[in-house]
Design an enzyme around this catalytic site. Structure first.
Site, PDB file in Angstrom:
ATOM      1  N   SER A  67      -0.866  -1.658  -0.079  1.00 54.88           N
ATOM      2  CA  SER A  67      -0.982  -1.705   1.372  1.00 54.88           C
ATOM      3  C   SER A  67      -0.083  -2.823   1.903  1.00 54.88           C
ATOM      4  O   SER A  67       1.123  -2.786   1.702  1.00 54.88           O
ATOM      5  CB  SER A  67      -2.449  -1.881   1.772  1.00 54.88           C
ATOM      6  OG  SER A  67      -2.632  -1.577   3.134  1.00 54.88           O
TER       7      SER A  67
ATOM      8  N   ASP B  87      -3.576   9.430   4.435  1.00 53.45           N
ATOM      9  CA  ASP B  87      -3.761   8.019   4.750  1.00 53.45           C
ATOM     10  C   ASP B  87      -3.473   7.787   6.228  1.00 53.45           C
ATOM     11  O   ASP B  87      -2.396   8.134   6.724  1.00 53.45           O
ATOM     12  CB  ASP B  87      -2.814   7.184   3.885  1.00 53.45           C
ATOM     13  CG  ASP B  87      -3.122   5.691   3.925  1.00 53.45           C
ATOM     14  OD1 ASP B  87      -3.808   5.240   4.857  1.00 53.45           O
ATOM     15  OD2 ASP B  87      -2.671   4.978   3.018  1.00 53.45           O
TER      16      ASP B  87
ATOM     17  N   HIS C  68      -6.435   6.405   2.394  1.00 55.99           N
ATOM     18  CA  HIS C  68      -5.875   5.096   2.067  1.00 55.99           C
ATOM     19  C   HIS C  68      -6.365   4.573   0.723  1.00 55.99           C
ATOM     20  O   HIS C  68      -5.629   3.908   0.007  1.00 55.99           O
ATOM     21  CB  HIS C  68      -6.245   4.105   3.168  1.00 55.99           C
ATOM     22  CG  HIS C  68      -5.501   2.811   3.095  1.00 55.99           C
ATOM     23  ND1 HIS C  68      -4.140   2.727   3.238  1.00 55.99           N
ATOM     24  CD2 HIS C  68      -5.939   1.531   2.897  1.00 55.99           C
ATOM     25  CE1 HIS C  68      -3.757   1.460   3.134  1.00 55.99           C
ATOM     26  NE2 HIS C  68      -4.820   0.725   2.923  1.00 55.99           N
TER      27      HIS C  68
END
Length: 721
Positions: free
Chosen positions: A561, A647, A681
């Protein structure tokens, strides 16, 4: 799209170049791969599938290794298990897992002894007298490639459950209401809700939030139970400012419904009486730019009061107390003063106790205070024996709960749940997560400090098998994150054992932008100081090489991320320092994303990265480091990027474009992309699927770092050869 001649290696997909020019502040950039953003396009899907096929072919020689590592993760995990029961009202709540099943089963048993707070003794895999299955998530997940449980909240009388599910991965949940005595689903079905929900005191109303088109939770709703759908629901609060998001909860005392709205740097709280749920929520303290605060309710004698944790004039936060109708931070009485060396993180409150989660000396710790008619007494940190650990007080399950429940672990100690008794300053271990065949004495954890190029000492955590000689050039995995004040605290990770037994060293660089060393640590790694995060990581990597822990040929970096942004930035900065880089859902096209206020969560992110749309200085600064736009024509380390098509936080298009750009411009080792075609995600939702993904990239790490494919140190004992 990918051809594999019999006498050659697999040929990678070649993304078509469709130039798109982006111009801001007099600067133009030609983006050849923006067309990949259209995930409804057959060409995009075909390209992603071709990338998956190419990655599978290139890594086919790792099939035996990743199967072995998956088997190791599975074998070390007690698959049939249960959580420590938590008491709420007249029941003990817990979850079970069963061998062969992906998801937990949510259960409860009655609290037969009203005065007892000792959890009942339950056995994995064996139902107990009076046990009631509330939800079997495996049944809810049946027929879906993805499943996530969001809200799970029971009315105060224990009669009704509200829960929500996401079966796509886009974090939009459907709320359902279940009568627990009969097992009947009520007609209530609320779609496109955000994650959480909470009940009014009488159980007649359910409060929940919804998101806007940018996936920002923006509205709080009141729903009358028994009403089909959400058509008649009442919006009790709307946050119009695109920098802020909202949530709804209840105080531990169940006295108030709490509506919190916050940006990255500013917050505001509203409360309403949970026993009078149709009243309008009232602002506690009006928002002030740059001031964050959170509240909880305490009862001192016969007076309702609010504890307020805030950072007004207190960078590391301070704790004050005031009346329920307090409307100014100036009217609070300070009960815990500001300390530049101690970051107060949050508070957990019961009728008789306040537990403060804090950071001191770079470690997450817990300080406990007795709560009496006169307020807080003296507080003490809970003491632990290990030099490196993570301790955190969890939310009190019941207002009357006399002990503080604490989660504790270290790099070597599996997650341990203990109940701390403030009256005797003693604790009772309720459970330590079983790790089959594991002996902590075979491993070593330590902390070193790296002097950064600008003179700041950066902590690093080092873990290795005792059979690995320090500073003798071992294969090494270096992990980093460094954003949002999120700390990479000591936590025992079963998959890491498979690396350690193959002679690898595992290191975490606690770089600026995280929260390990307090609020200032975060503030010096964001906005126009973001490059400190990247420089710190590079300085840590160089120190590990210079001090003999590893070499560039055996060093692999890993981040996800915002940590994936870190990976892309250091790959551009020092491509010759690493043999390989794993980037999970990497935020590598940051400038494109942060320039577009129509994309999910972009405006909220301006407080973290800056606003390049309106500020030329921020634009120039971000463009100087954003990974996608700074790929250079040079030899890069091997890259393994993982993403998910649904995501909503970091779009799949960012790593897809990045890998295409790497292929087109760079030389060196292959860049690989793996895209989960039915996840969000967090990647795969089922535990077995998650373990397989972990084994997949872990096998790649072992191979690229030049570590042994077979264990050289047995977890259960001496050398395995």
């Amino acid at each position: 799209m990918t051809q594999t001649p019999a006498d050659s290696r697999p040929v990678p997909p070649v993304a078509a170049k469709v130039p798109t020019t982006r111009t801001f502040h007099g600067d133009s950039y030609v983006d050849n791969y923006e067309w990949l953003r259209d995930k409804e396009s057959p060409e995009t899907i075909a390209y992603l599938e071709a990338e998956n096929a190419y990655t599978e072919r290139v890594t086919a020689h790792l099939d035996d290794l990743r199967e072995a590592m998956f088997t190791e993760i599975k074998a070390r995990t007690q698959e049939t298990d249960l959580s420590v029961p938590t008491r709420t009202g007249g029941y003990w709540y817990y979850s079970r897992t069963h061998e062969g099943k992906q998801y937990p089963v949510m259960c409860r048993v009655p609290a037969l002894d009203e005065g007892s707070w000792t959890p009942p003794t339950l056995q994995p895999g064996e139902s107990t007298d009076g046990e009631q299955v509330l939800l079997d998530c495996n049944d809810l997940a049946a027929g879906h490639d993805f499943f996530s449980l969001g809200a799970f909240t029971v009315t105060l009388d224990g009669a009704t459950l509200a829960y929500s599910t996401d079966v796509v991965g886009d974090e939009r949940f459907t709320v359902r209401v279940l009568r627990l005595d009969s097992g009947d689903l009520l007609p209530d079905e609320i779609r496109n809700a955000a994650h959480g929900a909470t009940w009014s005191a009488d159980g007649r109303y359910l409060f929940y939030t919804t998101v806007d088109d940018a996936w920002r939770p923006e509205r709080v709703w009141r729903h009358l139970v028994g009403t089909p759908g959400a058509e008649g629901d009442v919006c009790i609060f709307h946050e119009p400012d695109e920098r802020f998001w909202v949530s709804v909860d209840r105080t531990t005392s169940d006295r108030f419904i709490v509506l919190e709205t916050g940006s990255r740097v500013t917050s505001e709280t509203r409360i309403l009486d949970a026993a009078d749920p149709t009243t309008d929520p009232e602002v506690v303290i009006p928002r002030q730019e740059g001031v964050e605060y959170a509240v909880d309710h305490v009862s001192l004698g016969d007076r309702d009061r609010l504890l307020v944790l805030h950072n007004s004039g207190a960078q590391n936060f301070t704790l004050g107390i005031g009346d329920v109708d307090v409307h100014s931070l100036d009217d609070l009485e300070t009960v815990i003063g500001h300390d530049q060396a101690v970051r107060l993180s949050d508070i957990q409150v019961s009728r008789d106790t306040v537990a403060v989660n804090l950071r001191e000396g770079g470690l997450a710790q817990v300080r406990v205070f007795a709560l009496g008619a006169d307020g807080l007494g003296a507080g003490d940190n809970i003491a632990f024996d290990e030099p490196l650990f993570t301790a955190s007080a969890t939310r009190f399950g019941d207002w009357r709960q006399p002990f503080v429940r604490v989660g504790y672990e270290s790099w070597l100690t599996p997650r341990t749940v203990l109940d701390y008794d403030p009256s005797t300053q003693s604790h009772h271990i309720r459970k330590q997560q079983p790790v089959v065949g594991y002996d902590s004495e075979l491993f070593v954890q330590s902390r070193e400090w790296v002097r950064s190029r600008d003179g700041v000492d950066i902590p690093i955590s080092i873990v290795h098998h005792r059979g690995v000689a320090p500073r003798e050039g071992s294969p090494l995995l270096l992990y980093g994150y460094g954003s949002y004040e999120i700390s990479m605290d000591p936590r025992m990770r079963i998959p890491v054992l498979s690396l350690l037994e193959r002679g690898m060293v595992f290191v975490v660089a606690h770089v600026r932008g995280g929260g390990e060393m307090g609020r200032s640590w975060y503030e010096h790694g964001k906005l126009l100081e973001k490059k400190n995060t990247f420089n710190d990581f590079v300085d840590c990597a160089r120190r590990l090489v210079d001090s003999g822990w590893t070499s560039p040929e055996r060093l692999v970096a890993h981040g996800g991320s915002a940590g994936g942004l870190l990976m892309g930035a250091v790959a551009n900065q020092v491509p010759d320092l690493f043999a390989g880089i794993v980037a999970h859902v990497p935020f590598v096209d940051a400038l494109t994303t942060i320039l577009d206020p129509e994309l999910p969560l972009t405006v909220i992110e301006w407080d973290e990265w800056g606003d390049p749309l309106h500020d030329p200085e921020v634009y120039a600064y971000m463009k100087s480091y954003t990974p996608y736009e700074n790929v250079a024509a040079t030899d890069y380390p091997a890259i393994y990027a993982l993403t998910s098509i649904n995501d909503t936080r970091v779009y799949y298009v960012e790593p897809a474009k990045w890998v295409a750009q790497l292929r087109a411009i760079t030389t060196g080792r292959p860049a690989l992309l793996k895209c989960e075609m039915s996840a969000g995600h967090g990647g795969p939702s089922g535990r077995y699927d998650f373990w397989r993904e972990t084994a997949d990239y872990s096998a790649w790490v072992v191979d690229v770092a030049g570590a042994s494919h077979d264990p050289v140190h047995a977890i259960g004992g001496g050398d395995a050869g």
